[in-house]
Design a protein around this motif. Structure first.
Motif, mmCIF file in Angstrom:
data_model
loop_
_atom_site.group_PDB
_atom_site.id
_atom_site.type_symbol
_atom_site.label_atom_id
_atom_site.label_comp_id
_atom_site.label_asym_id
_atom_site.label_seq_id
_atom_site.Cartn_x
_atom_site.Cartn_y
_atom_site.Cartn_z
ATOM 1 N N ASP A 60 11.956 12.325 -1.483
ATOM 2 C CA ASP A 60 12.342 11.620 -2.707
ATOM 3 C C ASP A 60 11.260 11.867 -3.759
ATOM 4 O O ASP A 60 10.075 11.664 -3.491
ATOM 5 N N PRO A 61 11.635 12.312 -4.956
ATOM 6 C CA PRO A 61 10.638 12.594 -5.998
ATOM 7 C C PRO A 61 9.734 11.413 -6.348
ATOM 8 O O PRO A 61 8.655 11.610 -6.898
ATOM 9 N N VAL A 62 10.136 10.211 -6.007
ATOM 10 C CA VAL A 62 9.319 9.041 -6.318
ATOM 11 C C VAL A 62 7.946 9.136 -5.645
ATOM 12 O O VAL A 62 6.969 8.588 -6.159
ATOM 13 N N VAL A 63 7.849 9.850 -4.524
ATOM 14 C CA VAL A 63 6.553 9.937 -3.846
ATOM 15 C C VAL A 63 5.527 10.674 -4.699
ATOM 16 O O VAL A 63 4.330 10.419 -4.584
ATOM 17 N N PHE A 64 5.989 11.549 -5.567
ATOM 18 C CA PHE A 64 5.061 12.284 -6.423
ATOM 19 C C PHE A 64 4.536 11.401 -7.554
ATOM 20 O O PHE A 64 3.420 11.594 -8.026
ATOM 21 N N THR A 70 -1.625 10.180 1.609
ATOM 22 C CA THR A 70 -1.594 9.584 2.950
ATOM 23 C C THR A 70 -0.221 9.000 3.252
ATOM 24 O O THR A 70 0.315 9.187 4.346
ATOM 25 N N ALA A 71 0.361 8.310 2.282
ATOM 26 C CA ALA A 71 1.694 7.733 2.487
ATOM 27 C C ALA A 71 2.730 8.830 2.713
ATOM 28 O O ALA A 71 3.610 8.693 3.568
ATOM 29 N N LEU A 72 2.638 9.928 1.966
ATOM 30 C CA LEU A 72 3.570 11.042 2.140
ATOM 31 C C LEU A 72 3.392 11.676 3.522
ATOM 32 O O LEU A 72 4.374 11.963 4.214
ATOM 33 N N GLN A 73 2.172 11.888 3.928
ATOM 34 C CA GLN A 73 1.916 12.460 5.255
ATOM 35 C C GLN A 73 2.486 11.563 6.350
ATOM 36 O O GLN A 73 3.115 12.047 7.301
#
Length: 103
Positions: A60-64, A70-73
Motif C-alpha cells: 500500500d503506498p501509504v507505507v511510503f 522497520t514497520a515495512l520490513q
C-alpha cells in the motif's frame, strides 16, 4: 479367530502407485493454486502458489508516506509468513502433513 490376511506384493505395489498418483495430482493442483498472506496492518499482501513460491508482493503506498522502514520490513515478513502458513494449510488439505518453504 482368524488372522488378518497379509497384502500381496502386487497389492502393495498397486497401493504405492495409487498413492504416488494422488500425490502427483495434488502437487499439480497446489502449483496452480494461489494463496495470500497479509500483514497485521494490511499494508502488505503476498501472493504465493500452493507450493510456496512467492508470485507477487503488493505494498500500500501509504507505507511510503510514513517512511517507517522497520514497520515495512515487519509487514513484509508477516505477509510472507502468513502466505506460507496458508500454503501449508492448503497442502495439508490436499496431501496430508507436509512442510512448505517459501522461495
Amino acid at each position: 479367530m482368524s488372522e488378518p490376511q497379509q497384502a500381496t506384493i502386487e497389492e502393495l505395489v498397486a497401493a504405492g502407485k495409487a498413492f504416488e498418483q494422488r500425490m502427483r495430482t495434488a502437487q499439480v493442483q497446489l502449483g496452480h493454486a494461489l494463496v495470500t498472506g497479509r500483514s497485521a496492518d494490511g499494508t502488505v499482501v503476498v501472493l504465493a502458489s500452493g507450493l510456496g513460491q512467492v508470485k507477487a508482493v503488493q505494498v500500500d503506498p501509504v507505507v511510503f508516506d510514513n517512511r517507517d522502514v522497520t514497520a515495512l520490513q515487519n509487514a513484509i515478513t508477516q505477509s510472507i509468513r502468513a502466505a506460507g502458513a496458508n500454503a501449508a494449510a492448503l497442502a495439508r488439505d490436499k496431501m496430508g502433513p507436509i512442510e512448505i518453504n517459501l522461495h
